[in-house]
Design an enzyme around this catalytic site. Structure first.
Site, PDB file in Angstrom:
ATOM      1  N   LYS A 111      38.960  46.151  46.141  1.00 39.58           N
ATOM      2  CA  LYS A 111      37.620  46.226  45.742  1.00 39.58           C
ATOM      3  C   LYS A 111      36.841  47.401  45.889  1.00 39.58           C
ATOM      4  O   LYS A 111      35.877  47.976  45.406  1.00 39.58           O
ATOM      5  CB  LYS A 111      36.881  45.016  46.442  1.00 39.58           C
TER       6      LYS A 111
HETATM    7  C1  LIG Z   1      39.418  40.011  45.267  1.00 44.14           C
HETATM    8  C2  LIG Z   1      40.703  39.772  45.568  1.00 44.14           C
HETATM    9  C3  LIG Z   1      41.531  39.304  44.971  1.00 44.14           C
HETATM   10  C4  LIG Z   1      41.553  38.741  43.503  1.00 44.14           C
HETATM   11  O1  LIG Z   1      41.093  39.631  42.537  1.00 44.14           O
HETATM   12  P1  LIG Z   1      40.346  39.181  41.292  1.00 44.14           P
HETATM   13  O2  LIG Z   1      39.977  40.578  40.741  1.00 44.14           O
HETATM   14  O3  LIG Z   1      39.042  38.514  41.498  1.00 44.14           O
HETATM   15  O4  LIG Z   1      41.060  38.295  40.432  1.00 44.14           O
HETATM   16  C5  LIG Z   1      43.049  39.296  45.300  1.00 44.14           C
HETATM   17  N1  LIG Z   1      43.374  39.850  46.696  1.00 44.14           N
HETATM   18  C6  LIG Z   1      42.441  40.413  47.287  1.00 44.14           C
HETATM   19  C7  LIG Z   1      42.931  40.881  48.697  1.00 44.14           C
HETATM   20  C8  LIG Z   1      41.206  40.315  47.034  1.00 44.14           C
HETATM   21  O5  LIG Z   1      40.044  41.066  47.735  1.00 44.14           O
END
Ligand SMILES: *Cc1c(COP(=O)(O)O)cnc(C)c1O
Length: 448
Positions: A111
């Site tokens: 993220k």
């Molecule tokens: C947010 C997240 C996901 C999922 O990603 P999306 O873009 O919401 O599908 C998977 N793994 C981790 C560690 C995350 O923080």
């Protein structure tokens, strides 16, 4: 010069706007998600084969920024975003399995990419309003910290031509449904970052944020924006690491790279699909989900049925109503064509735990629970005889999920330095009821 690209709502009820307007708004006025009028096309030969992640990103995103006021700043925005690498690391025991490690940023999850890019864009946008901008972010665990880190007062030296942006970040997370270290990270910033622990699920947090953004009276009183994966400013840069990995593989081996994406809200996977649609050498794409099977059920042939999320050990993927599904439908309006281009599978907690335990014992590889869903699905493909090259998207560092992973390993994990520094700070979050009115009241009380 390429044609200017405009952005419209998935629901078709909003005027076409330039990219920076779509980024500043977050959600389209009709409640839909912004998408380009058409996806651009790019030739893989357009990319510098010796380019860095940041230069790959700038080449890839240039057509998306065509005609926008931010175009000239795009290379600087990419350089500011990608201060860390996203290596593609082959597993020693199986060199056709490659971990696409996205957890080397400040908060140890992928993220960081979207959050830093969004912050770099917002900092450069002309202010419509002299008042502070309030950025709302619903998080299933990792987004909130990434956005907080990207906007928090202390880090980041803005470029000399970039004025400091008066921003405050309000994080909503489902109380008790994020890992203890995630909760600590979310509450440790202070200053211009407020953490609200909501008595509900992630989907409640997401709905509350959408309601606030769509509340014209509230918006008039308090300029609001969002930093969820509904924001194009987060979605678009996520194409970069998929593109960079696939290009690197293609230059070295002359074949497309298949990608297995742990999926919750469908932002990371959609970015991968968009990268493939615009022409990057990406082969198969599969989604691995946890026990929240909204997408796997749809891909198995059911109608799309959003539902309440259930709690799992891969909590950042506890999503029952993935908001980017609207963009997926826009990309592939025909369900049959969509199902032909993509698969999704559900992996339950027992299989996640087994995968972590097995790979640690057999190969000395430790995965976070989200990454383990993808490893599990690939293990199934390997058992069925698939020997092709797959990138497994490693979405977070396992040390963020020590409460799940360490009991399985029987020993503590090494903590990345940035995470350790956050855990050493005190943390605080305010409780909030899981309804739209409670958020409106809280925000109204915060008015200057
Ligand atoms: C947010 C997240 C996901 C999922 O990603 P999306 O873009 O919401 O599908 C998977 N793994 C981790 C560690 C995350 O923080």
């Amino acid at each position: 010069m390429s044609e200017p690209l405009r952005y419209v709502s998935t629901r078709g009820g909003s005027a076409a706007v330039p990219l920076s307007e779509a980024i500043a708004a977050g959600l389209a006025p009709d409640g839909g998600l912004y998408v380009p009028t058409a996806l651009p096309r790019l030739d893989p030969a357009a990319f510098d084969p010796h380019g860095t992640l940041a230069t790959t990103a700038a080449t890839l995103l240039a057509p998306f920024f065509a005609g926008d006021p931010l175009t000239a700043a795009l290379p600087a925005i990419c350089a500011e975003t990608f201060t860390f690498d996203t290596p593609l690391r082959a597993l020693a025991h199986d060199p056709s399995t490659l971990m696409l490690e996205l957890f080397h940023g400040p908060t140890s999850a992928f993220k960081d990419v979207g959050a830093r890019f969004l912050a770099a864009c917002l900092r450069r946008l002309p202010r419509r309003d002299a008042r502070a901008l309030t950025i709302l972010v619903a998080t299933s665990g990792d987004t909130g910290a990434a956005v907080a880190a990207a906007f928090h007062r202390q880090p980041g030296v803005p470029a000399p031509d970039v004025p400091a942006l008066d921003v405050r970040v309000v994080i909503l997370y489902p109380d008790g449904r994020v890992s203890p270290r995630q909760a600590h990270q979310l509450g440790c910033f202070g200053d211009n970052v407020h953490a609200l622990r909501v008595a509900g699920r992630f989907d409640d947090c997401q709905r509350m944020v959408k309601a606030a953004l769509g509340d014209a009276a509230l918006q008039a009183a308090l300029p609001l924006s969002s930093a969820n994966s509904i924001s194009l400013g987060r979605l678009l840069p996520q194409m970069s690491y998929h593109a960079h990995a696939a290009l690197g593989w293609w230059h070295a081996h002359g074949t497309p790279l298949n990608v297995m994406v742990p999926t919750g809200n469908l932002g990371n996977a959609l970015a991968c699909l968009w990268a493939r649609e615009i022409g990057l050498p990406i082969g198969q794409v599969q989604l691995s989900c946890n026990a929240n099977a909204t997408l796997p059920d749809f891909f198995a042939g059911d109608d799309y049925r959003p539902r309440e999320a259930v709690a799992t050990v891969a909590n950042a993927m506890d999503v029952g109503a993935p908001s980017n599904f609207e963009r997926l439908r826009w990309t592939f309006p025909d369900d049959r064509a969509l199902r032909a281009r993509l698969q999704a599978h559900s992996v339950d907690d027992a299989a996640i735990r087994h995968t972590i335990t097995h790979h640690a014992a057999a190969h000395g590889e430790v995965f976070c629970p989200h990454t383990a869903t993808a490893v599990h699905r690939l293990d199934q493909l390997r058992a069925g005889g698939d020997a092709s090259a797959w990138a497994v998207v490693a979405t977070a560092h396992p040390a963020k999920f020590d409460s799940v992973v360490e009991p399985l390993l029987g020993h503590p994990l090494e903590v990345p330095a940035a995470l350790a520094a956050m855990l050493a700070r005190p943390a605080h979050a305010e409780p909030l009821a899981a309804n739209d009115g409670a958020l409106r009241d809280w925000l109204t009380r915060q008015l200057p």
